[in-house]
Structures are given as structure tokens and as C-alpha cells.
Design a protein around this motif. Structure first.
Motif, mmCIF file in Angstrom:
data_model
loop_
_atom_site.group_PDB
_atom_site.id
_atom_site.type_symbol
_atom_site.label_atom_id
_atom_site.label_comp_id
_atom_site.label_asym_id
_atom_site.label_seq_id
_atom_site.Cartn_x
_atom_site.Cartn_y
_atom_site.Cartn_z
ATOM 1 N N THR A 164 0.819 -1.215 0.000
ATOM 2 C CA THR A 164 0.000 0.000 0.000
ATOM 3 C C THR A 164 0.860 1.275 0.000
ATOM 4 N N ALA A 165 1.499 1.565 1.160
ATOM 5 C CA ALA A 165 2.185 2.850 1.342
ATOM 6 C C ALA A 165 3.388 3.012 0.398
ATOM 7 N N ASN A 166 4.235 1.978 0.303
ATOM 8 C CA ASN A 166 5.436 2.134 -0.519
ATOM 9 C C ASN A 166 5.124 2.261 -2.011
ATOM 10 N N PRO A 167 4.193 1.478 -2.563
ATOM 11 C CA PRO A 167 3.842 1.711 -3.969
ATOM 12 C C PRO A 167 3.262 3.115 -4.209
ATOM 13 N N ALA A 168 2.494 3.637 -3.248
ATOM 14 C CA ALA A 168 1.952 4.998 -3.410
ATOM 15 C C ALA A 168 3.085 6.016 -3.405
ATOM 16 N N VAL A 169 4.057 5.840 -2.482
ATOM 17 C CA VAL A 169 5.233 6.716 -2.468
ATOM 18 C C VAL A 169 5.998 6.570 -3.792
ATOM 19 N N GLY A 170 6.048 5.350 -4.319
ATOM 20 C CA GLY A 170 6.723 5.115 -5.606
ATOM 21 C C GLY A 170 6.139 5.963 -6.729
ATOM 22 N N PHE A 171 4.819 6.076 -6.763
ATOM 23 C CA PHE A 171 4.171 6.944 -7.768
ATOM 24 C C PHE A 171 4.596 8.397 -7.584
ATOM 25 N N VAL A 172 4.594 8.845 -6.315
ATOM 26 C CA VAL A 172 4.976 10.239 -6.024
ATOM 27 C C VAL A 172 6.436 10.461 -6.412
ATOM 28 N N SER A 173 7.282 9.487 -6.080
ATOM 29 C CA SER A 173 8.708 9.590 -6.415
ATOM 30 C C SER A 173 8.898 9.727 -7.925
ATOM 31 N N ASP A 174 8.226 8.881 -8.693
ATOM 32 C CA ASP A 174 8.338 8.958 -10.163
ATOM 33 C C ASP A 174 7.864 10.318 -10.668
ATOM 34 N N ARG A 175 6.815 10.835 -10.085
ATOM 35 C CA ARG A 175 6.279 12.127 -10.518
ATOM 36 C C ARG A 175 7.268 13.257 -10.206
ATOM 37 N N LEU A 176 7.870 13.212 -9.016
ATOM 38 C CA LEU A 176 8.872 14.218 -8.646
ATOM 39 C C LEU A 176 10.062 14.150 -9.603
ATOM 40 N N LEU A 185 16.590 7.631 -2.274
ATOM 41 C CA LEU A 185 16.215 6.331 -1.699
ATOM 42 C C LEU A 185 17.381 5.919 -0.796
ATOM 43 N N SER A 186 17.070 5.356 0.374
ATOM 44 C CA SER A 186 18.146 5.114 1.343
ATOM 45 C C SER A 186 18.016 3.720 1.945
ATOM 46 N N GLU A 187 18.768 3.468 3.004
ATOM 47 C CA GLU A 187 18.698 2.227 3.776
ATOM 48 C C GLU A 187 19.258 1.027 3.002
ATOM 49 N N ILE A 188 20.583 0.990 2.899
ATOM 50 C CA ILE A 188 21.263 -0.059 2.120
ATOM 51 C C ILE A 188 20.953 -1.475 2.637
ATOM 52 N N GLU A 195 18.445 -6.826 -5.000
ATOM 53 C CA GLU A 195 19.409 -6.331 -5.979
ATOM 54 C C GLU A 195 18.864 -6.457 -7.391
ATOM 55 N N ALA A 196 18.212 -7.600 -7.683
ATOM 56 C CA ALA A 196 17.785 -7.878 -9.068
ATOM 57 C C ALA A 196 16.855 -6.793 -9.626
ATOM 58 N N PRO A 197 15.767 -6.424 -8.929
ATOM 59 C CA PRO A 197 14.902 -5.391 -9.516
ATOM 60 C C PRO A 197 15.537 -3.997 -9.536
ATOM 61 N N MET A 198 16.620 -3.776 -8.784
ATOM 62 C CA MET A 198 17.277 -2.461 -8.796
ATOM 63 C C MET A 198 18.319 -2.378 -9.917
ATOM 64 N N GLU A 199 19.094 -3.458 -10.078
ATOM 65 C CA GLU A 199 20.210 -3.459 -11.033
ATOM 66 C C GLU A 199 19.826 -2.976 -12.415
ATOM 67 N N SER A 200 18.658 -3.435 -12.871
ATOM 68 C CA SER A 200 18.246 -3.142 -14.248
ATOM 69 C C SER A 200 17.909 -1.659 -14.421
ATOM 70 N N ARG A 201 17.814 -0.908 -13.313
ATOM 71 C CA ARG A 201 17.447 0.509 -13.391
ATOM 72 C C ARG A 201 18.640 1.418 -13.128
ATOM 73 N N LYS A 256 9.411 2.123 -2.835
ATOM 74 C CA LYS A 256 9.309 3.575 -2.619
ATOM 75 C C LYS A 256 9.981 4.360 -3.726
ATOM 76 N N GLY A 257 11.008 3.764 -4.349
ATOM 77 C CA GLY A 257 11.749 4.460 -5.403
ATOM 78 C C GLY A 257 11.064 4.411 -6.761
ATOM 79 N N GLY A 258 9.862 3.846 -6.829
ATOM 80 C CA GLY A 258 9.119 3.807 -8.090
ATOM 81 C C GLY A 258 9.859 3.031 -9.164
ATOM 82 N N HIS A 259 9.779 3.537 -10.388
ATOM 83 C CA HIS A 259 10.368 2.823 -11.528
ATOM 84 C C HIS A 259 11.463 3.621 -12.214
ATOM 85 N N SER A 260 11.845 4.761 -11.616
ATOM 86 C CA SER A 260 12.826 5.633 -12.265
ATOM 87 C C SER A 260 14.220 5.002 -12.249
ATOM 88 N N ASP A 261 15.079 5.474 -13.174
ATOM 89 C CA ASP A 261 16.483 5.067 -13.166
ATOM 90 C C ASP A 261 17.167 5.627 -11.921
#
Lengths: 387, 97
Positions: A164-176, A185-188, A195-201, A256-261
Motif C-alpha cells: 500500500t504505502a510504498n507503492p503509493a510513495v513510488g508513484f509520487v517519487s516517479d512524478r517528482l 532512496l536510502s537504507e542499504i 538487488e535484481a529489480p534495482m540493477e536493471s534501473r 518507494k523508489g518507483g520505476h525511475s532510473d
């Protein structure tokens, strides 16, 4: 591309504050009591204390200096009184030299130089009077949303956070990001297993390798500490809510980081050089992570929570978003936006729109729950031991 | 005896990716028979015990040591055989890190 204009305090050509705070910053833990007393007498200022400023070494010294000066350098701060002891590493002159004074007033006070407490309080009072006069003359002017930096955080996650919350933040993040703003985006440790869904971006291979190496460092650190991540991350509260493994928590967290590079890997409390989405090297500890992002320039933080947390920041408004309505109702005065209504059928995009509108309101002056409740956690991430 | 109309699992739980072998309960999910998707008359999945909102349940039988997927990615390995419909949590799932 459409733009959005906000009202803020100009610090330099490209930096605007959405607040005009006066900060009394302790430069070393030895000055904390004095800083707290100044803060008590002067309710208009924000006193910041911490457990650092001396007897650290090498990279740690640099990280502490970067965090303390970065917090003062945040565009939301209009005036600063630096209070030091006099014999510490993180002395007032060193920190003052690292602050961009554009549109800000910086004064210093050294306890050992002034001597007794009564005179210290008098000097502090005079300094703060000058600083407050300076900031009170500043007016808000129009600035483009592309000058904004927004940090992303999740704390006290539950299984709904990633739905719920993180996907909604993801939309806001992409819009920003589309609007040219910078999003952190933080918290290593909460990227371990994701890693897999992040690497490709990550288009830049050097950025990708740095991030992956840092994620591996955290796994190793946990093993070196005599165990593994189990039992410490996910935390007991995460597990009680239904999160089973760090991979599950991480995969929900990075949404939370949406789909942006991802354009850059920024050191703890460092200022991003790229716009768009960047990753900062922070731990999963919420106050330390938020402090790092704000020291790196975040004007505002979007913070999702499942089990509920009051954590805020001294100089940046923190927008608190609940992942489930049960907790929202239980802790309502700590929460700004309830994303739990997505479970009851609301669309993620609708909650994202509500959050984005609230974000614009907060930029223009609306106070978040953390601000109203004076939630002002400040915690510096340390690398090594004190001597 | 009145029989409860058979309900769809996805009214109670979400499957986040086609690759997933667990679903996450969005609300408290009572024990019983559930359909998966629409069309079939047969119970597609039997949930032997109530599952609390937020917790996971297996969408298929998972062998001990087998991978567990959520969000389309590996979230860990089964520490015992897990029967379809059972709760999946720290008692039978371990991180693979």
C-alpha cells in the motif's frame, strides 16, 4: 514538461528552503547541556544535540563533520548558532567554513572562551536576537519544484508497507523525478535481496557496482558481528507483523523508489550531484537514515510505517504515511496520510495524488504531524569506535 | 446445515506476481476452502487454519529447501515441506542471504 511553482526561502541561485528555521547546533557532545539550556530559554530556535564531535578517527571524523555541517547547510535553515566547547575535532570554525552562507546567518559561540554559564547564556541570547532579526526579514519567493530534494524512508515496516504505502510513495517519487526534482532512496541493508529489480534501473555501471558492493558490505558486517541479519533485520516488530526475511522486507522497501532510473550513489550525508532518483548510503536505523538524507539536502521526507513510529527531524518536515488503517486509527496524531485505505479498495494512484497534494501543501507551509508534535530525532551514523 | 458460499481467495489475499508461490492475506483470512480465480466449482485451495492479515500462505506444495517467491523474487527457502494453503512465516521460511 509542466512545472509546479512553490514558495520558499532563497539560499542560493538553485536552493530554496521550505522552512526558515533557526538552529542552535552543538558541535560536540560536551556542549549538549548548554545547547539544551539555550534551546529551553529560546523557544523559537531548534536545539540539536548528539553524541559526537570528538575522539573519532579518519572517515568517521569526516562523516560527523559532513553530517553536522550538512544539517546546518540544509536549505530549510535560515540561521545557525554553532555552540562548541573549544578543544574538539568538530570545532565551530571548521563547521562554519563548510556551510554555504548564501541567504543564511551563521554565528559561533565557544564555551571555553566565554567562561561562565551566565555570560554564555547572555552571548547566546544576543546572537539569537541578531539571527532571528535576519531570518524574519526574509520573504518567500517562487521557486520551481525541480529545486526540491525529497528523502524516502520506511520504518517499522509491516507486510502492508510493500503493498500500500510504498507503492503509493513510488508513484509520487516517479512524478517528482519527472518534474526534475531530486529523490533520495536510502537504507542499504534494506536492499539486501532486492538487488535484481534495482540493477536493471542503474544505467551507469560504476554506480551499479558501488551500490552492489555496499550491499555486500552490510551482509559481511552482520556476519562479522557474530551472526547474521536474522534477529536484527527484520526487527522483532516486523516479524510479529508477518514479514519473514530481509529479502521480503527489502523487496517491499525499494518500491518507494518507483520505476525511475537510479543516477547516483551518494555517501552518507553527502549532497547529490545528479537530479532524479539517487541512492544514499544510510543504515536501516530510521533516525540515522533520515538525518543523513536531510544533511544531504532533503527539504522533506516521505516516511512510510506499518507498526507506527513518531520519528521526525529537526529541520525537515517528515510526512508520515501509514500502511494500514488499524494503526492509523490507533496512532492518528502521528500520521499524515493513510495508505491503508488501499486495502479497502482505494486505488494506489488516488492515494499517491492525495500524498502529492499534501507534499505541495507542506512545501508551502502546512505543518506535518512530526512538526506539530515536535518530533525532532537527530542521530549521526558512525563508522568506527571512539578513542 | 447451511453451507457458506465458496469465496475467492483474492477477496482476502493478494498475489503480487504470477511467479509467486505465496499470497499475502490483506485481512484476517478464516480457515476454509477458497477458489483461486473464477470458473472452477472445486475448492482450489484449502486453508487449514485462520491466517492473520499480513501473513503469507502457500499457493502450492513447497518442498523442504525449495524457493519461496513474493513480488516475483526469491524471499527465502522452505525449512520444511509446506502444504498448499498453510501459513508461511519464520517457522518454515528462512532467508537465503
Amino acid at each position: 514538461m509542466s512545472t509546479i511553482k512553490l514558495k520558499g526561502y532563497r539560499r542560493s541561485n538553485s536552493l530554496f528552503g521550505i522552512r526558515n528555521h533557526v538552529v542552535v547546533m552543538s558541535t560536540v557532545s560536551c556542549a549538549n547541556s548548554v545547547v539544551e539550556q539555550i534551546g529551553k530559554v529560546d523557544a523559537d530556535s531548534i536545539a540539536i544535540t548528539h553524541q559526537h564531535g570528538c575522539t573519532h578517527m579518519g572517515a568517521d571524523t569526516e562523516q560527523v563533520l559532513r553530517t553536522l555541517s550538512g544539517t546546518c547547510d540544509n536549505a530549510n535553515v535560515g540561521g545557525i548558532l554553532l555552540v562548541g566547547l573549544g578543544c574538539e575535532t568538530a570545532n565551530v570554525d571548521e563547521i562554519a567554513s563548510r556551510i554555504d552562507h548564501s541567504g543564511k546567518m551563521v554565528e559561533t559561540l565557544v564555551i571555553q572562551e566565554i567562561g561562565d554559564l551566565r555570560r554564555i547564556m547572555d552571548v547566546a541570547h544576543e546572537s539569537l536576537r541578531r539571527i532571528k532579526q535576519f531570518v524574519s526579514k526574509q520573504r518567500r519567493s517562487d521557486f520551481d519544484i525541480s529545486s526540491l530534494t525529497v528523502g524516502l524512508e520506511c520504518g517499522g515496516s509491516d507486510p502492508f508497507s510493500g503493498i500500500t504505502a510504498n507503492p503509493a510513495v513510488g508513484f509520487v517519487s516517479d512524478r517528482l523525478v519527472e518534474l526534475g526534482a531530486t529523490v533520495i532512496l536510502s537504507e542499504i541493508p534494506e536492499m539486501i535481496g532486492a538487488e535484481a529489480p534495482m540493477e536493471s534501473r542503474i544505467p551507469d555501471n560504476a554506480v551499479k557496482q558501488k551500490l552492489l558492493a555496499r550491499i555486500r558490505d552490510y551482509v559481511q558486517m552482520a556476519k562479522d558481528a557474530g551472526g547474521d541479519l536474522r534477529g536484527c533485520n527484520p526487527a522483532p516488530g516486523n516479524i510479529k507483523a508477518g514479514l519473514s526475511t530481509i529479502e521480503e522486507k527489502s523487496l517491499g522497501c525499494i518500491i518507494k523508489g518507483g520505476h525511475s532510473d537510479i543516477n547516483e550513489f551518494v555517501e552518507y550525508a553527502g549532497r547529490p550531484k545528479c537530479e532524479g532518483l539517487v541512492v544514499m548510503d544510510t543504515p536501516g536505523n530510521d533516525p540515522e537514515s533520515v538525518t543523513g538524507m536531510v544533511a544531504g539536502g532533503a527539504n522533506l521526507v516521505l516516511f512510510t510505517t506499518g507498526v507506527g513510529t513518531p520519528v521526525g527531524n529537526p529541520v525537515a518536515p517528515v510526512v508520515k504515511i501509514s500502511s494500514n488503517t488499524r494503526m492509523y486509527q490507533h496512532m492518528s496524531d502521528f500520521i499524515d496520510i493513510d495508505a491503508g485505505k488501499i486495502i479497502a479498495g482505494a486505488r494506489i494512484e488516488t492515494v499517491a495524488d492525495e500524498m502529492f497534494e499534501f507534499l505541495l501543501d507542506v512545501c508551502n507551509g502546512t505543518r506535518t504531524a512530526t512538526e506539530v508534535n515536535n518530533c525532532r530525532e537527530f542521530a549521526v551514523n558512525r563508522i568506527g569506535p571512539a578513542l | 446445515m447451511v453451507t457458506r458460499p465458496r469465496q475467492n481467495l483474492e477477496d482476502y489475499a493478494v498475489i503480487l506476481s504470477d511467479k509467486d508461490n505465496v499470497a499475502t492475506a490483506l485481512v484476517d483470512l478464516p480457515a476454509g476452502d477458497y477458489m483461486l480465480g473464477s470458473g472452477s466449482d472445486q475448492p482450489a485451495i484449502t486453508v487449514p487454519e485462520d491466517i492473520k492479515g499480513g501473513f503469507k500462505l502457500a499457493l502450492s506444495d513447497i518442498d523442504k529447501g525449495g524457493p519461496i517467491y513474493k513480488y516475483g523474487y526469491l524471499i527465502g527457502l522452505a525449512t520444511e515441506d509446506i502444504a498448499k494453503g498453510n501459513c508461511v512465516h519464520v517457522h518454515n521460511l528462512i532467508s537465503s542471504v
